[in-house]
Motif scaffolding. Structure first.
Motif, PDB file in Angstrom:
ATOM      1  N   ARG A  84      51.930  78.913   5.814  1.00  0.00           N
ATOM      2  CA  ARG A  84      51.247  77.866   5.777  1.00  0.00           C
ATOM      3  C   ARG A  84      51.553  77.026   7.170  1.00  0.00           C
ATOM      4  O   ARG A  84      52.584  77.052   7.855  1.00  0.00           O
ATOM      5  CB  ARG A  84      51.904  76.613   4.840  1.00  0.00           C
ATOM      6  CG  ARG A  84      51.188  75.131   4.709  1.00  0.00           C
ATOM      7  CD  ARG A  84      51.760  74.252   3.647  1.00  0.00           C
ATOM      8  NE  ARG A  84      52.986  73.826   3.670  1.00  0.00           N
ATOM      9  CZ  ARG A  84      53.577  73.268   2.875  1.00  0.00           C
ATOM     10  NH1 ARG A  84      53.173  73.049   1.930  1.00  0.00           N
ATOM     11  NH2 ARG A  84      55.098  72.976   3.175  1.00  0.00           N
ATOM     12  N   ASP A  87      53.493  71.657   8.306  1.00  0.00           N
ATOM     13  CA  ASP A  87      53.222  70.363   7.400  1.00  0.00           C
ATOM     14  C   ASP A  87      54.234  69.305   7.671  1.00  0.00           C
ATOM     15  O   ASP A  87      55.163  69.031   6.646  1.00  0.00           O
ATOM     16  CB  ASP A  87      53.258  70.840   5.942  1.00  0.00           C
ATOM     17  CG  ASP A  87      52.664  69.662   4.816  1.00  0.00           C
ATOM     18  OD1 ASP A  87      52.330  68.709   5.106  1.00  0.00           O
ATOM     19  OD2 ASP A  87      53.122  69.944   3.727  1.00  0.00           O
ATOM     20  N   MET A 181      45.404  74.524   1.201  1.00  0.00           N
ATOM     21  CA  MET A 181      46.048  73.957   0.116  1.00  0.00           C
ATOM     22  C   MET A 181      45.337  72.900  -0.558  1.00  0.00           C
ATOM     23  O   MET A 181      44.688  72.159   0.268  1.00  0.00           O
ATOM     24  CB  MET A 181      47.370  73.147   0.644  1.00  0.00           C
ATOM     25  CG  MET A 181      48.426  73.772   1.360  1.00  0.00           C
ATOM     26  SD  MET A 181      49.656  74.471   0.106  1.00  0.00           S
ATOM     27  CE  MET A 181      50.250  72.925  -0.722  1.00  0.00           C
ATOM     28  N   GLU A 183      45.566  69.979  -2.501  1.00  0.00           N
ATOM     29  CA  GLU A 183      46.710  68.888  -2.770  1.00  0.00           C
ATOM     30  C   GLU A 183      46.342  67.400  -2.612  1.00  0.00           C
ATOM     31  O   GLU A 183      47.221  66.713  -2.892  1.00  0.00           O
ATOM     32  CB  GLU A 183      48.071  69.106  -2.058  1.00  0.00           C
ATOM     33  CG  GLU A 183      47.714  69.298  -0.517  1.00  0.00           C
ATOM     34  CD  GLU A 183      49.160  69.759   0.270  1.00  0.00           C
ATOM     35  OE1 GLU A 183      50.248  69.720  -0.357  1.00  0.00           O
ATOM     36  OE2 GLU A 183      48.961  69.987   1.212  1.00  0.00           O
ATOM     37  N   ASP A 207      52.004  67.433  -4.399  1.00  0.00           N
ATOM     38  CA  ASP A 207      51.194  66.406  -3.777  1.00  0.00           C
ATOM     39  C   ASP A 207      49.924  66.018  -4.603  1.00  0.00           C
ATOM     40  O   ASP A 207      49.793  64.800  -4.758  1.00  0.00           O
ATOM     41  CB  ASP A 207      50.856  66.733  -2.455  1.00  0.00           C
ATOM     42  CG  ASP A 207      52.089  66.532  -1.495  1.00  0.00           C
ATOM     43  OD1 ASP A 207      52.553  65.481  -1.589  1.00  0.00           O
ATOM     44  OD2 ASP A 207      52.203  67.168  -0.451  1.00  0.00           O
ATOM     45  N   ARG A 217      56.302  60.715  -5.231  1.00  0.00           N
ATOM     46  CA  ARG A 217      56.866  61.982  -5.763  1.00  0.00           C
ATOM     47  C   ARG A 217      58.330  61.874  -5.808  1.00  0.00           C
ATOM     48  O   ARG A 217      59.133  62.578  -6.362  1.00  0.00           O
ATOM     49  CB  ARG A 217      56.412  63.290  -5.323  1.00  0.00           C
ATOM     50  CG  ARG A 217      56.670  63.436  -3.829  1.00  0.00           C
ATOM     51  CD  ARG A 217      55.860  64.810  -3.419  1.00  0.00           C
ATOM     52  NE  ARG A 217      56.625  65.989  -3.097  1.00  0.00           N
ATOM     53  CZ  ARG A 217      56.069  66.888  -2.562  1.00  0.00           C
ATOM     54  NH1 ARG A 217      54.855  66.920  -1.924  1.00  0.00           N
ATOM     55  NH2 ARG A 217      57.056  67.996  -2.190  1.00  0.00           N
TER      56      ARG A 217
HETATM   57 MG    MG Z   1      52.293  69.390  -0.302  1.00  0.00          MG
END
Ligand code: MG
Ligand code: PEP
Length: 325
Positions: A84, A87, A181, A183, A207, A217
Motif C-alpha cells: 500500500r 497512508d 483500498m 474504505e 475505515d 474508530r
Molecule cells: Mg484505512
C-alpha cells in the motif's frame, strides 16, 4: 487444538464443497514476513509502508524503500505481495512534512490526497515499488480512494514513473497489478465505476465502518456503535464484491473484520476472494472455512442480509460458528 491448527499450515482454505479462498497476512515491517509464512499465509494482502516514513527526520530514500520492498517480495518467493502506498495523515503525522492542524484530521489531508500533492515524494515511492517488482510478485494499492478521479491521477503519475524507468532501461514488472483500498463509503457505492479502472479491490473495514457509521474508530465512548455487523456495512461489502466479479476482478479484505471468526461465514457467502489478517489469525479462519460448505455459507448470508439489527446478525453468526467448529 493448537497442534491441530499447526497441521493446517500447508492445507488450502477450501470449503467442504471445493471453493477455495486465499488467506493472506497483513504486515507492518519486513520482519513480519517470517510470522506470515509460519502461519501459512499464501501472500501479503496488506503491507503498510508507514513504518518507512515514521520516527525519523527526513523522507526515506528510494534505495531504502526499494530494499524493504524487494526483501519482502523475495522472501515471499513468487507469492503475491500487496504493497500500500503511503497512508499518512489522520492520526499519523510526519514532522518533516508540512501538515497543518485540522479540525477533522480523519476527513482531511491524508493518504492519497497528500501523495497526489507531494508528487516527488509519491514518485519516489512508486519508483522504489516498480523497481522491486522485478524481484517478486508485487501489487500496488492506493489507500483512501473516494472516486475514479484519484485513481486516474495516481495512475497518471505511475505511468510517468514507468516511462522514466523505460527510458533508463530499468527493469520492472510491466504487468504489475494496481488496486485500491475500498474504505470510503463513496468508493463502495460506486464500486461498479471503480472496477473498470483497477485490477483489484481490498476492503478496509476499519475505515469503512468509521466513515459509514460516523463512528470514530478510536473513541471508546461510542464503541457500541462501531459494528461491522451493521446491515449497512454488509450491503456495502456485497456491492463491492458483486461489482468486482462483474468486471472479472477480485476483492480482498484487509480490515480487522477479515480475521474475525464470527464474520467468516458471511464473508465466504458474499463471495470474498481473499481474506487478509494478522498472521496469527490465519489458522483459525482456515479451520472455519474448511469445515463449512459454500452452499451453506451462501444460504446463511442470504438469511442475515434480511435482518435489521447488528445484534441479530451477530447472534446468528455465533450460532452457526458454534455448529461448524
Ligand atoms: Mg484505512
Ligand atoms: C482499514 O481501514 O480497514 C485498513 C486496513 O487500513 P488501516 O487500518 O491502516 O487504516
Amino acid at each position: 487444538r493448537v497442534e491441530k491448527l499447526k497441521e493446517l499450515k500447508d492445507l488450502p482454505a477450501v470449503t467442504t464443497d471445493g471453493r477455495q479462498s486465499m488467506l493472506a497476512a497483513n504486515i507492518g515491517t519486513p520482519n513480519d514476513v517470517e510470522g506470515a509464512l509460519k502461519n501459512g499465509a499464501e501472500g501479503i494482502g496488506l503491507f503498510r509502508t508507514e513504518f518507512l516514513y515514521m520516527n525519523r527526520n527526513d523522507f526515506p530514500t528510494e534505495e531504502e524503500q526499494f530494499e524493504a520492498y524487494k526483501y519482502v517480495a523475495e522472501k515471499m518467493n513468487g507469492k503475491p505481495v500487496t504493497i500500500r502506498t503511503l497512508d499518512i495523515g489522520g492520526d499519523k503525522k510526519l514532522p518533516y512534512l508540512n501538515m497543518p492542524e485540522e479540525m477533522n484530521p480523519f476527513l482531511g489531508y491524508r493518504a492519497i490526497r497528500l501523495c497526489l500533492d507531494e508528487k516527488e515524494m509519491f514518485k519516489t515511492q512508486l519508483r522504489a515499488l516498480l523497481r522491486a517488482s522485478a524481484y517478486g510478485n508485487i501489487l500496488i494499492m492506493y489507500p483512501m480512494i473516494s472516486s475514479v478521479v484519484e485513481v486516474r491521477k495516481a495512475n497518471e503519475i505511475l505511468n510517468e514513473v514507468k516511462g522514466e524507468l523505460d527510458q533508463k532501461g530499468i527493469k520492472y514488472d510491466k504487468n504489475i497489478k494496481v488496486g485500491i483500498m475500498v474504505e470510503i463509503p463513496s468508493a463502495a457505492v460506486t464500486a461498479d465505476l471503480l472496477a473498470k479502472e483497477v485490477d483489484f479491490f481490498s476492503i478496509g473495514t476499519n475505515d469503512l465502518c468509521q466513515y459509514t457509521l460516523a463512528v470514530d474508530r478510536m473513541n471508546e465512548r461510542i464503541k457500541d456503535y462501531y459494528k461491522p455487523f451493521n446491515p449497512a456495512i454488509l450491503r456495502l461489502i456485497k456491492n463491492v464484491i458483486d461489482a468486482s466479479h462483474k468486471e472479472g476482478i477480485f476483492t480482498a479484505m484487509c480490515g480487522e473484520m477479515a480475521g474475525d471468526p464470527l464474520t467468516t461465514v458471511i464473508l465466504l457467502g458474499l463471495g470474498l476472494d481473499e481474506f487478509s489478517m494478522s498472521a496469527s489469525s490465519i489458522p483459525n479462519i482456515k479451520n472455519i472455512i474448511r469445515n463449512v460448505s459454500y452452499e451453506k455459507a451462501k444460504e446463511f448470508t442470504e438469511m442475515v442480509l434480511n435482518m435489521s439489527t447488528p445484534d441479530e446478525i451477530e447472534e446468528a453468526s455465533r450460532k452457526i460458528l458454534y455448529d461448524i467448529i
